[in-house]
Design a protein around this motif. Structure first.
Motif, PDB file in Angstrom:
ATOM      1  N   ALA A   1     -65.041 -14.614 -41.318  1.00  0.00           N
ATOM      2  CA  ALA A   1     -65.865 -15.043 -39.846  1.00  0.00           C
ATOM      3  C   ALA A   1     -67.132 -14.245 -39.887  1.00  0.00           C
ATOM      4  O   ALA A   1     -68.114 -14.852 -39.400  1.00  0.00           O
ATOM      5  CB  ALA A   1     -64.933 -14.559 -38.770  1.00  0.00           C
ATOM      6  N   ALA A   2     -67.503 -12.932 -40.236  1.00  0.00           N
ATOM      7  CA  ALA A   2     -68.231 -12.116 -40.173  1.00  0.00           C
ATOM      8  C   ALA A   2     -69.319 -12.808 -41.196  1.00  0.00           C
ATOM      9  O   ALA A   2     -70.406 -12.658 -41.058  1.00  0.00           O
ATOM     10  CB  ALA A   2     -67.969 -10.634 -40.729  1.00  0.00           C
ATOM     11  N   ILE A   3     -69.046 -13.301 -42.418  1.00  0.00           N
ATOM     12  CA  ILE A   3     -69.914 -13.647 -43.502  1.00  0.00           C
ATOM     13  C   ILE A   3     -70.320 -15.116 -42.820  1.00  0.00           C
ATOM     14  O   ILE A   3     -71.734 -15.188 -43.033  1.00  0.00           O
ATOM     15  CB  ILE A   3     -69.162 -13.917 -44.743  1.00  0.00           C
ATOM     16  N   HIS A   4     -69.660 -15.739 -42.340  1.00  0.00           N
ATOM     17  CA  HIS A   4     -70.088 -17.199 -41.935  1.00  0.00           C
ATOM     18  C   HIS A   4     -70.828 -17.379 -40.462  1.00  0.00           C
ATOM     19  O   HIS A   4     -71.433 -18.307 -40.102  1.00  0.00           O
ATOM     20  CB  HIS A   4     -69.054 -18.122 -42.130  1.00  0.00           C
ATOM     21  N   GLY A   5     -70.511 -16.168 -39.632  1.00  0.00           N
ATOM     22  CA  GLY A   5     -71.108 -16.243 -38.342  1.00  0.00           C
ATOM     23  C   GLY A   5     -70.038 -17.225 -37.579  1.00  0.00           C
ATOM     24  O   GLY A   5     -70.853 -17.778 -36.459  1.00  0.00           O
ATOM     25  N   ILE A   6     -68.876 -17.280 -37.542  1.00  0.00           N
ATOM     26  CA  ILE A   6     -68.050 -18.020 -36.756  1.00  0.00           C
ATOM     27  C   ILE A   6     -66.723 -17.192 -36.341  1.00  0.00           C
ATOM     28  O   ILE A   6     -66.420 -15.974 -36.805  1.00  0.00           O
ATOM     29  CB  ILE A   6     -67.431 -19.343 -37.548  1.00  0.00           C
ATOM     30  N   PRO A   7     -66.065 -17.682 -35.260  1.00  0.00           N
ATOM     31  CA  PRO A   7     -64.981 -17.208 -34.955  1.00  0.00           C
ATOM     32  C   PRO A   7     -63.748 -16.957 -35.878  1.00  0.00           C
ATOM     33  O   PRO A   7     -63.732 -18.008 -36.707  1.00  0.00           O
ATOM     34  CB  PRO A   7     -64.250 -17.804 -33.486  1.00  0.00           C
ATOM     35  N   PRO A   8     -62.935 -15.994 -36.040  1.00  0.00           N
ATOM     36  CA  PRO A   8     -62.111 -15.982 -36.972  1.00  0.00           C
ATOM     37  C   PRO A   8     -60.912 -17.180 -37.024  1.00  0.00           C
ATOM     38  O   PRO A   8     -60.558 -17.772 -37.990  1.00  0.00           O
ATOM     39  CB  PRO A   8     -61.151 -14.687 -36.680  1.00  0.00           C
ATOM     40  N   GLU A   9     -60.663 -17.625 -35.906  1.00  0.00           N
ATOM     41  CA  GLU A   9     -59.751 -18.890 -35.857  1.00  0.00           C
ATOM     42  C   GLU A   9     -60.279 -20.045 -36.375  1.00  0.00           C
ATOM     43  O   GLU A   9     -59.659 -21.076 -36.554  1.00  0.00           O
ATOM     44  CB  GLU A   9     -59.139 -19.158 -34.283  1.00  0.00           C
ATOM     45  N   LYS A  10     -61.909 -20.304 -36.664  1.00  0.00           N
ATOM     46  CA  LYS A  10     -62.339 -21.466 -36.901  1.00  0.00           C
ATOM     47  C   LYS A  10     -62.767 -21.443 -38.554  1.00  0.00           C
ATOM     48  O   LYS A  10     -63.028 -22.149 -39.085  1.00  0.00           O
ATOM     49  CB  LYS A  10     -63.798 -21.518 -36.433  1.00  0.00           C
ATOM     50  N   VAL A  11     -62.152 -20.146 -39.150  1.00  0.00           N
ATOM     51  CA  VAL A  11     -62.277 -20.065 -40.576  1.00  0.00           C
ATOM     52  C   VAL A  11     -61.618 -21.118 -41.240  1.00  0.00           C
ATOM     53  O   VAL A  11     -60.128 -21.041 -40.956  1.00  0.00           O
ATOM     54  CB  VAL A  11     -62.311 -18.733 -40.900  1.00  0.00           C
TER      55      VAL A  11
END
Length: 254
Positions: free
Chosen positions: A107-117
């Protein structure tokens, strides 16, 4: 207190962790039971003795058929698979923690919430077996504390679903924040996100081997052969010497 020291001589990966535990005395039936309980269709685990750099070692391969292949899995789906497996409480809890750290890293890498990974490779059936199997193996060996050496990452590039990426892969870098890493002359991906996630989640400390009465050692082989050094991960298992180990005394595996 029973200790497991992971000597990441040539990096770490999920399959290498399983293989090292098997070589150190873990019963293969423990891992077969994990595969059965996870209920992943068309998945089998195969272990075989090999040699790497002249060393006798164990190699593990998770065979995944077409029925088990799934392009994407989200964190809630993976956690549901783990929860319904009916494994021992500490095994379930540690496997959850590892996947939650993976989700946060991605999530940190892609800039999205963890549940959306979308977990892609990490969410594949073989990675689920590697992670849950490692937790079950440590539990079966009655390990109370995990310690790890500095971790070499390798260099060069690795190809994944997103194309060519630098080594260490971005997810591996995120997982290794605050962890001592080591230089290594071998080019290639020595430490995978799965291997990094398992050890950095479970390790209570890093450095040289702790004071212990050594009972067993095992060598888990990577798939490739390197000229510069043996492609193995070593685990040493034993009981803490009287007086314990200085520093962080958190108990990780119950």
């Amino acid at each position: 207190m029973r200790l497991a020291y992971f000597d990441c001589f040539c990096g770490t990966a999920g399959d290498m962790i399983l293989a090292a535990l098997l070589h150190a005395g873990l019963e293969l039936d423990v891992l077969h039971d994990v595969v059965r309980r996870l209920g992943l269709p068309d998945v089998a685990l195969v272990a075989s003795p090999v040699r790497r750099g002249g060393l006798a070692a164990m190699h593990v391969r998770v065979e995944v058929g077409a029925a088990a292949r799934q392009a994407h899995r989200h964190l809630p789906q993976i956690l549901e698979i783990i929860e319904r497996a009916g494994l021992a409480g500490p095994v379930t809890a540690n496997a959850r923690r590892i996947f939650e750290r993976l989700a946060k890293a991605e999530a940190a890498i892609h800039g999205i919430p963890p549940e959306k990974v979308h977990f892609h490779e990490v969410g594949a059936a073989d990675a689920i077996v590697d992670i849950v199997g490692a937790c079950a193996g440590l539990h079966a060996l009655r390990i109370d504390r995990v310690v790890c050496s500095p971790i070499p990452t390798g260099s060069g590039t690795v190809t994944c679903e997103h194309g060519a990426l630098p080594v260490p892969a971005p997810a591996t870098v995120e997982l290794l924040r605050g962890v001592p890493i080591a230089a290594c002359e071998v080019e290639g991906e020595l430490t995978t996100p799965t291997g990094a996630a398992v050890l950095t989640t479970l390790a209570a400390g890093y450095g040289p081997p702790p004071a212990m009465r050594l009972e067993a050692a095992g060598y888990g082989a990577g798939t490739r052969e390197f000229r510069a050094r043996a492609n193995v991960l070593r685990v040493m298992v034993g009981t803490a010497s009287e007086g314990g180990e200085p520093g962080d005394e958190r108990v990780i595996i119950l």
